[in-house]
Design an enzyme around this catalytic site. Structure first.
Site, PDB file in Angstrom:
ATOM      1  N   HIS A  17       0.842  -1.205   0.000  1.00  0.00           N
ATOM      2  CA  HIS A  17       0.000   0.000   0.000  1.00  0.00           C
ATOM      3  C   HIS A  17       0.880   1.259   0.000  1.00  0.00           C
ATOM      4  O   HIS A  17       0.641   2.205  -0.749  1.00  0.00           O
ATOM      5  CB  HIS A  17      -0.893   0.058   1.240  1.00  0.00           C
ATOM      6  CG  HIS A  17      -1.925  -1.015   1.309  1.00  0.00           C
ATOM      7  ND1 HIS A  17      -2.055  -1.812   2.420  1.00  0.00           N
ATOM      8  CD2 HIS A  17      -2.890  -1.409   0.450  1.00  0.00           C
ATOM      9  CE1 HIS A  17      -3.056  -2.649   2.229  1.00  0.00           C
ATOM     10  NE2 HIS A  17      -3.577  -2.438   1.027  1.00  0.00           N
ATOM     11  N   LYS A  41     -13.504  -8.699   7.164  1.00  0.00           N
ATOM     12  CA  LYS A  41     -12.214  -9.206   6.707  1.00  0.00           C
ATOM     13  C   LYS A  41     -11.418  -9.855   7.844  1.00  0.00           C
ATOM     14  O   LYS A  41     -10.239  -9.633   7.999  1.00  0.00           O
ATOM     15  CB  LYS A  41     -11.393  -8.081   6.076  1.00  0.00           C
ATOM     16  CG  LYS A  41     -11.938  -7.623   4.744  1.00  0.00           C
ATOM     17  CD  LYS A  41     -10.925  -6.775   4.047  1.00  0.00           C
ATOM     18  CE  LYS A  41     -11.303  -6.577   2.599  1.00  0.00           C
ATOM     19  NZ  LYS A  41     -10.212  -5.992   1.837  1.00  0.00           N
ATOM     20  N   ARG A  90      -2.800  -6.431  -8.100  1.00  0.00           N
ATOM     21  CA  ARG A  90      -1.697  -7.368  -7.911  1.00  0.00           C
ATOM     22  C   ARG A  90      -1.811  -8.573  -8.833  1.00  0.00           C
ATOM     23  O   ARG A  90      -0.824  -9.080  -9.317  1.00  0.00           O
ATOM     24  CB  ARG A  90      -1.641  -7.861  -6.461  1.00  0.00           C
ATOM     25  CG  ARG A  90      -1.286  -6.778  -5.460  1.00  0.00           C
ATOM     26  CD  ARG A  90      -1.417  -7.285  -4.033  1.00  0.00           C
ATOM     27  NE  ARG A  90      -2.802  -7.671  -3.804  1.00  0.00           N
ATOM     28  CZ  ARG A  90      -3.193  -8.789  -3.207  1.00  0.00           C
ATOM     29  NH1 ARG A  90      -2.315  -9.636  -2.735  1.00  0.00           N
ATOM     30  NH2 ARG A  90      -4.469  -9.069  -3.060  1.00  0.00           N
ATOM     31  N   SER A 128      -3.024  -7.784   2.745  1.00  0.00           N
ATOM     32  CA  SER A 128      -3.410  -7.585   4.147  1.00  0.00           C
ATOM     33  C   SER A 128      -3.935  -8.877   4.759  1.00  0.00           C
ATOM     34  O   SER A 128      -3.669  -9.176   5.922  1.00  0.00           O
ATOM     35  CB  SER A 128      -4.472  -6.491   4.262  1.00  0.00           C
ATOM     36  OG  SER A 128      -3.935  -5.243   3.922  1.00  0.00           O
TER      37      SER A 128
END
Length: 156
Positions: A17, A41, A90, A128
């Site tokens: 990030h 998440k 990505r 993450s």
């Protein structure tokens, strides 16, 4: 003035990030890192912690600010007087998901454009989700995140 909003949960903010924001800071007059409040998440750092960590990690960039948001991204982008959503890509799987988001956001507000940046190759594997899992299992995440983030994850 070209203002870009870079949204995400940043749970946690990673070196990937940071790399994306650093490179984008040279492309836009102002970048607003928009920390979303999505808690679906897994083990989530509180939103205020994620904002504080992003502010600390990105404090060396004069044209970057960090804010939390809740609700529709397009509404937040308009509130910030921006016209650009910045996203990182990505993998091909990221593209498929992001392509859906672009379509939905375009219907919600056709005046907002989305710009994608790919991460530096040596950071493209960092996510993450993986960082959270490694931390949860007691692994060393120091290669993937800023030291303040590693400490916050250890304390959580």
């Amino acid at each position: 003035m070209k203002i870009a909003v870079y949204p995400g949960t940043f749970n946690p903010i990673t070196n990937g990030h940071t790399d994306l924001v650093e490179r984008a800071s040279g492309l836009f007059d102002r970048i607003i890192v928009a920390v979303g409040t999505n808690t679906q998440k897994g083990k989530t750092l509180p939103a205020e912690t994620r904002v504080a960590l992003a502010q600390e990690v990105l404090s060396h960039l004069d044209n970057v600010s960090v804010r939390s948001f809740d609700g529709l991204l397009t509404d937040f982008v308009k509130q910030c007087e921006a016209k650009i959503i910045l996203r990182g890509l990505r993998t091909v799987a990221d593209f498929e998901y992001e392509f859906q988001l672009v379509g939905m956001n375009r219907v919600l507000d056709p005046s907002i454009e989305t710009v994608f940046l790919a991460p530096a190759e040596h950071l493209s594997y960092i996510s993450s989700t993986l960082v959270r899992e490694i931390a949860l299992l007691g692994g060393d995440i120091s290669k993937f995140v800023h030291p303040a983030v590693a400490q916050a994850m250890a304390d959580n």
